[in-house]
Design a protein around this motif. Structure first.
Motif, short mmCIF file in Angstrom:
data_model
loop_
_atom_site.label_atom_id
_atom_site.label_comp_id
_atom_site.label_asym_id
_atom_site.label_seq_id
_atom_site.Cartn_x
_atom_site.Cartn_y
_atom_site.Cartn_z
N SER A 219 39.48 37.55 48.81
CA SER A 219 38.62 36.77 47.92
C SER A 219 39.25 36.71 46.53
CB SER A 219 37.23 37.39 47.82
OG SER A 219 37.26 38.54 46.97
N THR A 220 38.82 35.74 45.75
CA THR A 220 39.33 35.64 44.38
C THR A 220 39.06 36.95 43.63
OG1 THR A 220 37.26 34.64 43.61
CG2 THR A 220 39.01 33.13 44.30
N GLU A 221 37.90 37.53 43.90
CA GLU A 221 37.52 38.75 43.18
C GLU A 221 38.33 39.96 43.64
OE1 GLU A 221 35.75 37.99 40.80
OE2 GLU A 221 34.74 39.78 40.03
N GLU A 299 31.43 37.50 50.31
CA GLU A 299 32.59 36.89 49.65
C GLU A 299 33.50 36.13 50.61
OE1 GLU A 299 33.54 36.69 46.52
OE2 GLU A 299 32.13 38.03 45.50
N HIS B 173 44.97 35.36 42.46
CA HIS B 173 44.60 34.51 43.59
C HIS B 173 45.17 33.11 43.42
CE1 HIS B 173 41.94 31.74 45.89
NE2 HIS B 173 41.99 32.69 46.79
N PRO B 304 36.85 29.72 40.30
CA PRO B 304 35.40 29.90 40.44
C PRO B 304 34.74 30.14 39.09
CG PRO B 304 36.58 31.87 41.15
CD PRO B 304 37.62 30.82 40.90
N ARG B 306 32.78 32.29 37.96
CA ARG B 306 32.77 33.64 37.38
C ARG B 306 34.08 33.96 36.66
NH1 ARG B 306 32.45 36.91 43.08
NH2 ARG B 306 34.31 35.98 43.98
N ASP B 307 35.21 33.43 37.18
CA ASP B 307 36.48 33.65 36.47
C ASP B 307 36.45 32.95 35.11
OD1 ASP B 307 37.30 35.02 38.68
OD2 ASP B 307 38.96 33.68 39.20
#
Lengths: 355, 355
Positions: A219-221, A299, B173, B304, B306-307
């Protein structure tokens, strides 16, 4: 027959092979001697009502389930349950392109459907154990596809179902994603139309395949927070995300057989329980009588919870249980205790639910 | 010099070229005669305080901004604002691998940084228009990277900033995602180390590149809901998602120059305003004095919200304005009136904010 150490018991742990004999496939192909690779944990009781079936995911084997999900004190406790993990047809352990002979070797390997796996698992369970119904069918990703297929195709044989991070009907986005994974392999000249002499000749393609997994599978996170710093493997370390990518994600896929991955990917793209009902997904899922917990991962970038929730809404009496994992789809590997605890809590509750 | 009709005014609409002469690049390279392609809309007023700068995104040109975002009654109304859209170095219209001569042609094209673009835009604005400061800098995706770079590098020259669907510091990412796009091209034998004779020789690589875009550039929900049925282009139709993928997504990228895409992708991977502050992102964003609206797209799979929100929190006095688009990152193309209305509402409010 190509030798590939990844598919040996030395790497995968012990497993059994059981021949189903000649096996006709839904797409029209035929496997003359279908060998199914499986592993069992625990003992089948006399009433044969403690059997749990676990089908495997894309590129996966029984080994991850054994190492990550099954054990004393866990929901899937072998002292209580007789757990049967059956590898997918074509996954490298069962009959697969690289270990098959004759007409079905390598590029000649026939197309396999999710339904073929489920029928093969049913035959295996009947022949070996006389199991009539499962207390639980649980699987992740393509294992979830097989779980749904079981619950729709054989409703009377599935008392409880837990599809994790997967769908009953594959989505167009998933189809396109899977196609990029396949094209990464088939675009490698070393793949040679499926007629390579060693999987190492397809290293470039496997590497690109792994690199796309790194983008969608995690995931991006996961990447942003450098969660990979908390992941540990024996004999290998990483201190940058590039090193993690090289030594973990790429290393995993570079060991595998390209044709096995392609066989599974083709199958994944076409998972669809609505084939039983002329394309009517609601009708197909409406057939399910198993008590079902639908368990997406929060996610997950290609089986997002909303896709799973839309299907869950069509399964009578089912519940949505979203699992937390910063690792996204690869949360399935069980990097986090919080994730595993939540899986166990849900599976434990499901197994205690009277049906 | 390779002929490619995609980069002609017939396809892109009218644009001007301005030579900045010899231009030294941050990575050490040198472009002997840097031609910048730009287009303007409206008139610069006498006070020169109505100038708006728009840098372009990956694979994009001024044309999309002209067609989708600029017009009478819009926030970016040429009757009020003097709007300068400057194409990226290496985007196929400015000096780029396929149109350069000598040592910097094709595989010899030097690495370009986001900072190079911003310096080039500053020089262009000074030389051509004597613009000292921008009423607004707004850009999407790599245009957002350049917007942040402007606001950090030249705080006194940027009164307002609106980075849309992009970040100030590229994420791991995003780096990995972009690498898969690049590898799709460079793995095509037709690419030939960058020394192809026509972009059509790299069609396979461009197709795989487009296919990965289809997975990350749009959204799971875009594909699930078949939103593509609402998208219309002249002279081409589609009735399945495979046809949309072929006739829209692939068609877009197959027209482009592979080396141009690679040049932009390398730049994208390394966008990072913290280069100005020894790696301290908070310090870099803390420099910004522009009134800033950070505008991520809700369904964006690789930038995203949140980023973007995490960066917005570091920009003094800034606000987070999340844009709605089922098309994800490609929402930037303005498929939806709801999206465009929200962009206009936010840009209008930002432009009305006294600074």
């Amino acid at each position: 027959m190509i030798e590939n150490p990844f598919y040996t018991p030395e790497v995968q742990g012990a497993y059994h092979l059981h021949s189903l004999g000649g096996f006709d496939l839904e797409e029209g192909g035929h496997i003359p001697d279908l060998q199914m690779a499986y592993a069992t944990y625990g003992e089948l009781n006399e009433a044969k009502d403690n059997a749990v079936l676990i089908p495997t995911w894309f590129s996966g084997t029984h080994a991850t389930w054994e190492q990550v999900y099954i054990g004393p004190g866990r929901a899937l406790d072998p002292s209580r349950w007789f757990i049967v993990v059956v590898n997918q047809i074509g996954n490298g352990l069962c009959t697969s392109p690289h270990n098959a002979d004759g007409d079905i070797a390598m590029s000649g390997f026939p197309h396999v459907r999710i339904g073929d796996d489920v029928r093969a698992q049913q035959q295996l369970a009947a022949e070996l154990f006389g199991i009539e119904r499962w207390a639980l069918v649980v699987g992740g990703s393509m294992g979830a596809q097989q779980t749904y297929e079981w619950a729709v195709r054989f409703p009377e044989r599935v008392l409880r179902a837990a599809p994790i991070a997967g769908t009953a009907q594959n989505t167009p986005h998933d189809f396109l994603f899977t196609q990029t994974l396949m094209d990464a392999i088939t675009s490698d000249p070393g793949w040679n139309g499926g007629e390579y002499r060693s999987h190492t000749e397809v290293a470039d393609g496997l590497r690109r395949h792994a690199d796309i997994w790194a983008v969608l599978g995690l995931s991006t996170e996961f990447w942003k927070t450098e969660f990979w710093r908390t992941i540990e493997l024996p004999d290998v370390t990483w201190s940058t995300f590039e090193e993690f990518q090289e030594r973990f994600v790429r290393a995993v896929f570079l060991a595998m057989d390209p044709n096995a991955l392609l066989s599974m990917a083709w199958k994944w793209q076409r998972g669809d329980v609505a084939r039983h009902t002329g394309g009517d997904l609601a009708a197909a899922l409406g057939r399910i009588t198993a008590k079902t917990f639908v368990m997406p991962i929060d996610e997950d970038m290609f089986f997002p919870p909303r896709d799973c929730a839309a299907e869950q809404a069509l399964v009578p009496g089912s519940e949505l249980r979203v699992l937390p994992s910063i690792a996204g789809h690869f949360g399935l590997f069980g990097f986090e205790k919080t994730y595993l605890d939540e899986v166990d809590r849900n599976l434990g509750e499901l197994l205690e639910t009277p049906v």
